[in-house]
Design an enzyme around this catalytic site. Sequence first.
Site, PDB file in Angstrom:
ATOM      1  CG  ASP A 321      -1.849   1.012   0.977  1.00 43.15           C
ATOM      2  OD1 ASP A 321      -2.119   1.996   0.129  1.00 43.15           O
ATOM      3  OD2 ASP A 321      -3.166   0.618   1.699  1.00 43.15           O
TER       4      ASP A 321
HETATM    5  C1  BGC Z   1      -5.294   2.697  -0.290  1.00 44.35           C
HETATM    6  C2  BGC Z   1      -5.372   2.272  -0.888  1.00 44.35           C
HETATM    7  C3  BGC Z   1      -5.209   2.865  -2.110  1.00 44.35           C
HETATM    8  C4  BGC Z   1      -4.031   3.621  -2.586  1.00 44.35           C
HETATM    9  C5  BGC Z   1      -3.307   4.231  -3.568  1.00 44.35           C
HETATM   10  C6  BGC Z   1      -3.963   3.789  -0.211  1.00 44.35           C
HETATM   11  O1  BGC Z   1      -3.916   5.287   0.660  1.00 44.35           O
HETATM   12  O2  BGC Z   1      -5.122   2.830   1.198  1.00 44.35           O
HETATM   13  O3  BGC Z   1      -6.234   1.703  -0.517  1.00 44.35           O
HETATM   14  O4  BGC Z   1      -5.457   1.988  -3.677  1.00 44.35           O
HETATM   15  O5  BGC Z   1      -3.451   4.448  -1.207  1.00 44.35           O
HETATM   16  O6  BGC Z   1      -3.977   5.399  -3.962  1.00 44.35           O
END
Ligand code: BGC
Length: 794
Positions: A321
């Site tokens: 993530d």
């Molecule tokens: C979120 C994800 C997301 C990623 C990319 C993160 O902060 O937890 O769900 O896909 O950002 O934007």
Amino acid sequence: MKPQFRSGLRPRSLFLSSAIALAAAGVACAAPAELGQPVPPSNPQLVTPQIEQKVDALLAKMTLAEKIGQLVQYNDQGSSAPTAADADSAIAVNPETRDHVDALQLARKGELGSMLNVIGAAKTRRFQEAAMHSRLGIPILFGADVIHGYRTIYPVPLGLSASWDPQLVQDVSHMAAVEATTAGVKWFYSPMVDISRDARWGRSTEGAGEDAYLGSAMARAYIRGYQGTDLSKPESVAASVKHFAAYGAAEAGREYNTTDMSDIRLRQVYLPPYKAAVEAGAATMMSSFNALNGVPATADPYLMTDILRKEWGFDGFVVSDYTAVMELTHHGIALDAATATQKALDAGVEVDMMSHFYDTQIPTLLKEGKLSMATVDEAVRRVLRVKFALGLFEHPYARGTEVTRAVAAHRPLARRAAEESFVLLKNGGHGAAPVLPLSSGVKKLALIGPLADNAAEMQGAWGGAQHQPDVVTLRNGLAARMKQRGGELLYAQGTDILTDSEAGFAAAKQAAEQADVVVMALGESSSMSGEAGSRAHLGLPGNQQKLLEAVVATGKPVVLLVFSGRPLVLDWADRHVPAIMETWFPGTEAGNAVANVLFGDVAPSGKLTMSFPRAVGQEPLYYNQFPTGRPAGDADLSKPPEGATRFISRYIDVPNSALYPFGWGLSYTTFAYSGVHVSRARVPLAEANRPDAKDLVTVTATVKNTGERAGTEVVQLYVRNLGASVEQPVRSLQGFERVSLKPGESKQVTFHLGFPELSFWNVKSQQVIEPTHYTVWVGGSSLADQQADFDVTP
Ligand code: BGC
């Protein structure tokens, strides 16, 4: 080169026959990895001999820098100053990172494997051309948070799950892929399959709610919709199943918080939807932010290697993530960037999203012998495999004509999705007849509330790349309908979503007084749920409760529409408002869908997938709780305890039960259940305790439309298992079917229970069936009370 069976040559039946032999010998069913056997591929499309050969050939030519490039992911920050045209070509989420890299420059050098939230045919082409002209011409994979629609927005996933309609979920997901691939996006950071049992957690809005069985059905549907049957088709995108794992169990519902649970709970409640997605062929996964039992998921070999790869045979890749590799230093399990990198890669996280750690640390780690080249090569192999399977090398650019606005031809599906997502929580009479559907006698309708004429908020937490002007607001939808009927819509905003000002109350009350019926559109803003949207208070925000009370006090019949990304506490409304409908965040077609349901063109059919609490203090609240040694039984928990009703598992100030439980939802007609029947009363253990046992018991029941209108009911099957070595939930969903019935019509519904439905996880982390007693219930919610019983006998 991978062993041959990865190429699909090894029959799955080898695993099954070994497991069957063991089961017959009275051994609990073990995973193939436990049996010391290689597992079959999770997605044969990723591991064809042709793809493996191509990957081998490419890997042999790659420099270390080029290999590392495949393992890093950046957005377009720092690559060039944003231009006006760029405003429309990025999905903005997340804080900016400290480190800015020149993504365009990296692309030119062939050192940028993937990019996030860069959208638009022109923009993706700019980066892709740079990559394709690099030494080896390896295409960039463009990923984006397309969560509930790209340009044509459909309901937030929690709302969508309330449809209990996997085919619908598949169809809308496919629609999003069709749109986004025209903008160069070939990878969605979706579905989020985290089970959420705590309404405080804002990200509840992104998932399918509290139940593993339903969550698994939805997970499969998203994968089928995104990836289709062939990843290389122009409109297919790779899914990224997130967030692995157990993120939804964040303590106290506080975002990014830690989780801690038994292996039984992990495997029985939290893992099934991820596993279902992997079995459906998910090409990628995303590691979660949280720690699980003390180990941050992004550095957890138990999750990423033992379970995902060894047990489930996952052949795709895992992306961290956003900055999660860097965050290992905040978790305190890595004191520097090098250790964080080493731990994440060794655990099985192949791609570093935005941390800027893999590219800076891998060379030194290799030199110092702290990381093996084999680990790096395996990571690159997994990334390349997905790119080859997607056909990116042949077709690196956006396909067809770019979709830049909501698509007219997609609106009917988005509208149907919204209609099916609405859950009629209550439909009392104001006088004799229920308020809904609105009768032809309603000539003046008042629409009141901060969500009533609010295009921006209809999109929900992840509105993709939506354009506000495309949204049909409630006001527009209802005004058009009232005009058709020769009536009139009165409108007053009343208040803002979050304010103390009561300046608009008087106008709201005046509109109510002039109307035959009042529709109130109240709830959260879309940013109050989703990522970083945890709330400790779950009432209507701001002074909306006060406005609601003021309007109800006019004595006019009120229909309350609740817009929210999570269950709210609606106890006052339940006692004082005749009709309440949960409408989530419905998307582009909000106003038309609401009009269709309010006026009865479509009967509501949604059922809750998360319990609605009476008070925040009940959270986490879910229907499939475990029994306690002091069950509340028949005690009246609405009264304070007295004598024997005290020392039982209860609150002294609120009943244990949900205000609106899991599976709950009304229609404009009524349904009755009868004849719940099981095909046999006894099932021998030797027959049952086999992973391939499919139809051990068939459950049948009859559902009848007992009202005067056509309607669709979600028939639900719940199972309880008593007498096992490990205590089991008081009931668990193990089947459901949407059934449409005309007035007076009946249908017999059939469910097949096999090993997956009847087994559970024991203390040795084995999935087993034991000789126990089973009860099944069939009905229209988790309160279903028509039952039948059978035994699994030794
Ligand atoms: C979120 C994800 C997301 C990623 C990319 C993160 O902060 O937890 O769900 O896909 O950002 O934007």
